[in-house]
Write a protein that holds these residues in place. Sequence first.
Motif, short mmCIF file in Angstrom:
data_model
loop_
_atom_site.label_atom_id
_atom_site.label_comp_id
_atom_site.label_asym_id
_atom_site.label_seq_id
_atom_site.Cartn_x
_atom_site.Cartn_y
_atom_site.Cartn_z
N UNK A 40 -39.68 -12.91 -12.81
CA UNK A 40 -40.72 -12.68 -13.84
C UNK A 40 -41.08 -11.20 -13.95
N UNK A 41 -41.19 -10.72 -15.18
CA UNK A 41 -41.49 -9.31 -15.39
C UNK A 41 -42.89 -8.93 -14.95
N UNK A 42 -43.77 -9.92 -14.75
CA UNK A 42 -45.12 -9.60 -14.30
C UNK A 42 -45.21 -9.46 -12.78
N UNK A 43 -44.08 -9.57 -12.09
CA UNK A 43 -44.06 -9.30 -10.65
C UNK A 43 -44.24 -7.80 -10.42
N UNK A 44 -44.59 -7.46 -9.20
CA UNK A 44 -44.80 -6.05 -8.82
C UNK A 44 -43.52 -5.24 -9.01
N UNK A 45 -43.69 -3.95 -9.33
CA UNK A 45 -42.54 -3.09 -9.61
C UNK A 45 -41.60 -2.99 -8.42
N UNK A 46 -42.14 -2.94 -7.20
CA UNK A 46 -41.26 -2.83 -6.02
C UNK A 46 -40.45 -4.11 -5.81
N UNK A 47 -41.03 -5.25 -6.19
CA UNK A 47 -40.28 -6.51 -6.12
C UNK A 47 -39.15 -6.50 -7.14
N UNK A 48 -39.42 -6.01 -8.34
CA UNK A 48 -38.40 -5.92 -9.39
C UNK A 48 -37.28 -4.96 -8.97
N UNK A 49 -37.65 -3.87 -8.31
CA UNK A 49 -36.63 -2.93 -7.82
C UNK A 49 -35.76 -3.61 -6.76
N UNK A 50 -36.40 -4.36 -5.86
CA UNK A 50 -35.62 -5.08 -4.84
C UNK A 50 -34.65 -6.05 -5.50
N UNK A 51 -35.12 -6.75 -6.54
CA UNK A 51 -34.25 -7.68 -7.25
C UNK A 51 -33.09 -6.96 -7.91
#
Length: 331
Positions: free
Chosen positions: A83-94
């Motif tokens: 989900x795009x509303x997750x934290x930016x660091x989580x999105x980077x990890x993904x």
Amino acid sequence: MKRIIFFIISFVLICFVIPIIFTSKFRTLETKVELPIDEEKNNIETYDYGQYTTVKLLHVSTGEIEELGLDQYLYGVVSSEMPANFEEEALKAQAVVARTYTIYKITNGSKHENANICDDSKCCQAWIPKEARFEKWNESERENNWSKIVNAVDSTKGKIITYDGKPINAFFHSNSGGKTEEVANVWGGANLPYLQSVETSGEDAYIQYSSEAEFTKSEFEQKIKSHHSDFSIDYNQQDCIKTLETTAGGRVKTIKLGNLELSGVEVRNLLGLRSANFTVEITENNIKFVVKGYGHGVGMSQTGADALAKQGESYENIIKHYYTGVEINNL
């Protein structure tokens, strides 16, 4: 005179010829030791991962193969998988996990003819184009969400996860139920050193953490019999359904169902449960499964990554939490 000539020849051999022979021999041995050996294939092999700048993507619904730039492809993966509303660091990890998974697929051979990977999440990784993703967001979300996705990919450009210098098989899932699983407990075979069972706090704050599935006794029996025609069960017996063994991640490893002993993974698949981490409640007419977590449980938990990001962890620390003993390197 002959004696003098003999001494001269011996002197030349000792001072010049023999050292050259030995030096050459030891250099050859030293070189053999330093060359990288692929233990699985038992031959010398090196990869230039930087050459993988494009991806041949199979669209399962149409059978068409599309060639995309690696990062362009990853935009569609990250926006589909997290989900795009997750934290930016989580999105980077993904983004780093998805890039690693892609490179692993490319370098280890694809099961898709003429394609590196497909867009089916049950087989490879989910992927949809920007236009289709925009249809799922409202107008106020579109640019902000897409900017977060693009930044997650671009700010980690070229980053992959390695173990012993090679890209890992970077499995991931939605929610571990508090603890991830060793790979052998899900798909069999040997465990991988970087896919160990680890705990994560904060996952219980997400709706993916818990679920229930309830069946009538007749429905339950039909689903089991669909693959085990000899299945029978006597509900009057106290231990007619009993967990016999659990895994390192707390999931059901082996369970007794009537006259059968099945793996928790098989029961999950037969009944369509969200996870193999379940308990069973038997009532007068129904069988209820109380389930913890969502997905196979191997590798990075996506909600766990978001929980860690909310606790202030960087994408590098999130990755190293879920994949044991790894490094993050550039392509």
